[in-house]
Each structure stands twice: as C-alpha cells, then as structure tokens.
Design a protein around this motif. Structure first.
Motif, short mmCIF file in Angstrom:
data_model
loop_
_atom_site.label_atom_id
_atom_site.label_comp_id
_atom_site.label_asym_id
_atom_site.label_seq_id
_atom_site.Cartn_x
_atom_site.Cartn_y
_atom_site.Cartn_z
N ASN A 335 27.12 -26.11 67.62
CA ASN A 335 27.49 -26.91 68.79
C ASN A 335 26.81 -26.44 70.07
N GLY A 336 25.84 -25.51 69.93
CA GLY A 336 25.05 -25.09 71.07
C GLY A 336 25.65 -23.98 71.90
N HIS A 337 26.76 -23.41 71.46
CA HIS A 337 27.36 -22.29 72.20
C HIS A 337 26.62 -21.00 71.85
N GLU A 338 26.28 -20.23 72.87
CA GLU A 338 25.53 -18.98 72.67
C GLU A 338 26.38 -17.79 73.06
N THR A 355 33.63 -18.13 69.55
CA THR A 355 34.93 -18.06 70.22
C THR A 355 35.32 -19.37 70.90
N GLU A 356 34.35 -20.26 71.08
CA GLU A 356 34.65 -21.53 71.76
C GLU A 356 35.05 -22.63 70.78
N CYS A 357 34.37 -22.69 69.62
CA CYS A 357 34.67 -23.78 68.69
C CYS A 357 35.00 -23.32 67.29
#
Length: 416
Positions: A335-338, A355-357
């Motif tokens: 989902n593009g979270h780094e 940790t975000e998704c």
C-alpha cells in the motif's frame, strides 16, 4: 586539512575498517587465502608476473584442495589487475581465497582495496589460513602519540595517549614516609631520610618513563605531566627525566588522582594543549551535544529521530559512533507505506508487518544497507557535516550505548 577532506578521511577509514572486520571473520581450511600489498610505485606488470610465478609454484602443493584453491585465488587476482594500468595513489591491497562457508562448503571471495589511508610501503605476498590485515589495521590506528605521567609522593602511573585512546602501562608505589616523624628519631635525621626516599621514588618514576618513552621519542608529539603541587614541579625541576624527554614536555597540570584514572584526568586537564588532537575534538563535540540535550533545544539522537531531522536539513553536525555496526532495513508494503528498522549486521533480515495497514513485507522484499552509509548519504545531500566519535572516553561510549550510536547537533530547534 579542510573540513571536507576530514569528512572524506573519516568515512574512508570507516569503510576500510568495516572491510577489515569482514576479512577477519573469514578462514580457509588450509593456507589458501592470498593477500597482496602493492605500493604505488610498483608496476602492475611486475605484480602480474609475480602472481603467475606463484601460480606455477602452487602446482607443487600436495593437497589437491589447497592447490586448487590457491590457484583459483591467484587467477581471480590476476583478472582483477587487468583493470589497472598503474596502482592508485597510496597503492592497493588485494585479497582472494576460498573461505569456509560451513557444511564442508567454500565460497570464493575477492576484494581489492584502493588508496589506503597511508601509503603501502613495500610489496608483500602472503598466503595463509587467514587474510593478512595487520598492516591495514596499523594504517587505521589513531594518529597522535603523547606520553602521560601522573605522580604524587605515594604513587605514580605512566602511559600513552594514542590518538583518542588512553593506555595505562606502568605504575609504582613509593616508600616515602609520612610527614609525622617516628618516635626516637631526630627531626633532622627523619627529614633527611624522607628526602632520600622522595628522590629515590622520583628516580624510579623517571626510569619507568624513560623505558617507555625514549624508544619512541622520535614519534612522540609531546609529554604531559600531572599531579598535585609541589610534586610535579619537584619532579620536572629536578631533571629526573632523560634530557631528550625533558624537551618534549608540553606542560604540567594539576591532577587530583595519580592512579590509572589520573591519566584520564590529565588528558582532560590538558585540553588546551591537546585542542587539535582527535580525542579533544571528539570530546568537544560530545560536550556540546550534552549541553544542548540538557539545557538547549538543538540536540537529536537515535536513528529515526536523527534521520527525520537530516531529511529536513536541520542537522548541522551528524555524530556517529566509530563502533556502530548495524544495518537499516527499509520496508515498503503493497500500500506504499514505508518504514525502517535498525538490525544487528550479523542477523538475517526479518519480515515485517506494516504498522499502518498490517500488510506483511517479506525479508526478500526489504532493502538493507549499512546505517552509517544510509545516514551519510542523506547528510551529504543536505550539506551536513558528519563526525565519527570514538568510544575511548565516557561520553563517546554513551553515544553508542545510550543513544544507539547516532546523534546530532541541530542548526535550529525543530521539535522533532
């Protein structure tokens, strides 16, 4: 040397030190690891000819495994030499061999280190079960050599300040009686015996210092003497030291302790004299950092917080522990979270749940690189000065153990 040259030198030394540590972990099952030191003025054709000769002589090795390993290593090195017309500045060092990979398996490793910090002094060919790294380690040793003497009338210690490292070497205890005279002795006799004991002790201290310092007198940058008054004054004014060492004394300093800890106190007390040496430069950086940490708003520490400030361009000086040996793993989920994680260099890359998704990023999908390389790349893009800090003093050790080896002094307060 300019600031930019200092930074390049520090980074180069770190990179060389990292390669040396890697090479030291390798071992061969026989005398099959080849090391070649090539001076700048050596013809590449001469080196290639020497390798060809060694390859031919290796055919006489009885063990087929060792013979094949040595010849393969020499072939690999000769192939690498084809890329050079002349050795680079300061020369080059070549390593190649079949290292033990466990389970009876071997891996071929070949490395070429160009332009070491100091010139390679002579051509050297070495074949053994370990790579020859000692000459490179010597090049990386901290520069600057000072003799240290601390004494009072009870005890004395002598040692070295080598670059950033204090090395206690010799100590002595005196037989000087206290000022209170014993019963039955005349005051004059007691005073005379006490002066003789003091003189004998000073001679003993001088003999320790002479034994340690005279052989290195041509390499010494100076001698520091510490202790309470009048002891250090009596010692120096009495010409107890070898005459060539007397000329090297940079100063005498008030020091309360004369055990091994007194040597460290002496270095601190001589701050002005040592202002241009590496250890004092490091101490000044850490003193400023701790001052900002406790009383100001321009300190940052820890990998992630310091990295954020680096990216913002708010870090004036990046402080990195010389002993930091970690990698940073960068995870980017579907989902593009780094996100990033610092891991021990010796451990495998773990998988990571975002940790975000909550998406899982496998170890194969993650990017991994040396922490110092990662931070210095950002620092160079932002015009930030990078400083490597020794762990050979208390606050330098704290940078590694308490702050993860990463800190910074900011240009302005950021609140990050």
């Amino acid at each position: 040397m300019s600031q930019q040259q200092d930074e390049q030198s520090d980074k180069q030394k770190y990179e060389f030190r990292r390669v040396i540590e890697e090479l030291q972990e390798y071992s061969g099952s026989g005398t099959q690891l080849v090391s070649i030191y090539v001076p700048e003025d050596r013809q590449i054709s001469d080196v290639a000819a020497h390798i060809t000769q060694e390859h031919s002589e290796a055919s006489n090795i009885k063990s087929k495994q060792t013979r094949t390993a040595v010849q393969d290593a020499l072939t690999s090195l000769k192939d690498r030499l084809k890329y050079y017309k002349t050795p680079p500045e300061n020369g080059m060092v070549l390593f190649s061999g079949a290292i033990d990979a466990g389970g009876g398996q071997t891996d071929m490793v070949t490395k070429v280190l160009e332009s070491p910090p100091d010139p390679v002094e002579s051509f050297r060919y070495h074949c053994d079960s370990a790579f020859l790294t000692e000459p490179l380690e010597h090049m990386l040793a901290d520069k600057g050599l000072f003799g240290l003497i601390v004494l009072d009338r009870r005890e004395a210690n002598v040692g070295w300040l080598k670059g950033k490292r204090v090395e206690p070497v010799k100590s002595a205890s005196s037989l000087v009686p206290g000022k209170q005279r014993k019963g039955g002795q005349s005051a004059q006799r007691f005073a005379r015996l006490r002066l003789e004991a003091i003189d004998n002790f000073y001679q003993e201290v001088a003999e320790m210092a002479d034994d340690l310092f005279v052989p290195e007198r041509h390499e010494l940058d100076g001698i520091l003497v510490g202790g309470p008054s009048p002891t250090k004054d009596e010692f120096l004014d009495g010409d107890y030291l070898h005459h060539e060492l007397q000329d090297l004394v940079l100063g005498k300093f008030d020091v309360s302790y004369t055990d091994e800890s007194g040597l460290y106190d002496l270095v601190d007390a001589a701050e002005d004299v040592l202002a241009e040496t590496e250890v004092m430069k490091d101490k000044q950086q850490m003193e400023e950092f701790f001052k900002e940490l406790h009383d100001g708003e321009k300190a940052t520490y820890g990998f992630e917080q310091t990295r954020q400030n680096l990216v913002m361009g708010s870090v004036d000086r990046l402080l990195l522990s010389e002993d930091l040996r970690s990698d940073v793993v960068t995870y980017e989920c579907e989902n593009g979270h780094e996100e990033r994680e610092v891991v021990d260099r010796r451990k495998n890359t773990p998988e990571h749940d975002c940790t975000e998704c909550g998406a899982t990023v496998s170890a194969e999908e993650a990017e991994r690189e040396d922490v110092i390389d990662h931070l210095i790349d950002i620092a160079e893009q932002r015009g930030t000065e990078a400083k490597f800090i020794s762990t050979d003093f208390e606050k330098g050790e704290q940078l590694l153990t308490a702050f993860g080896g990463v800190a910074g002094i900011l240009r302005y307060s950021t609140g990050v």
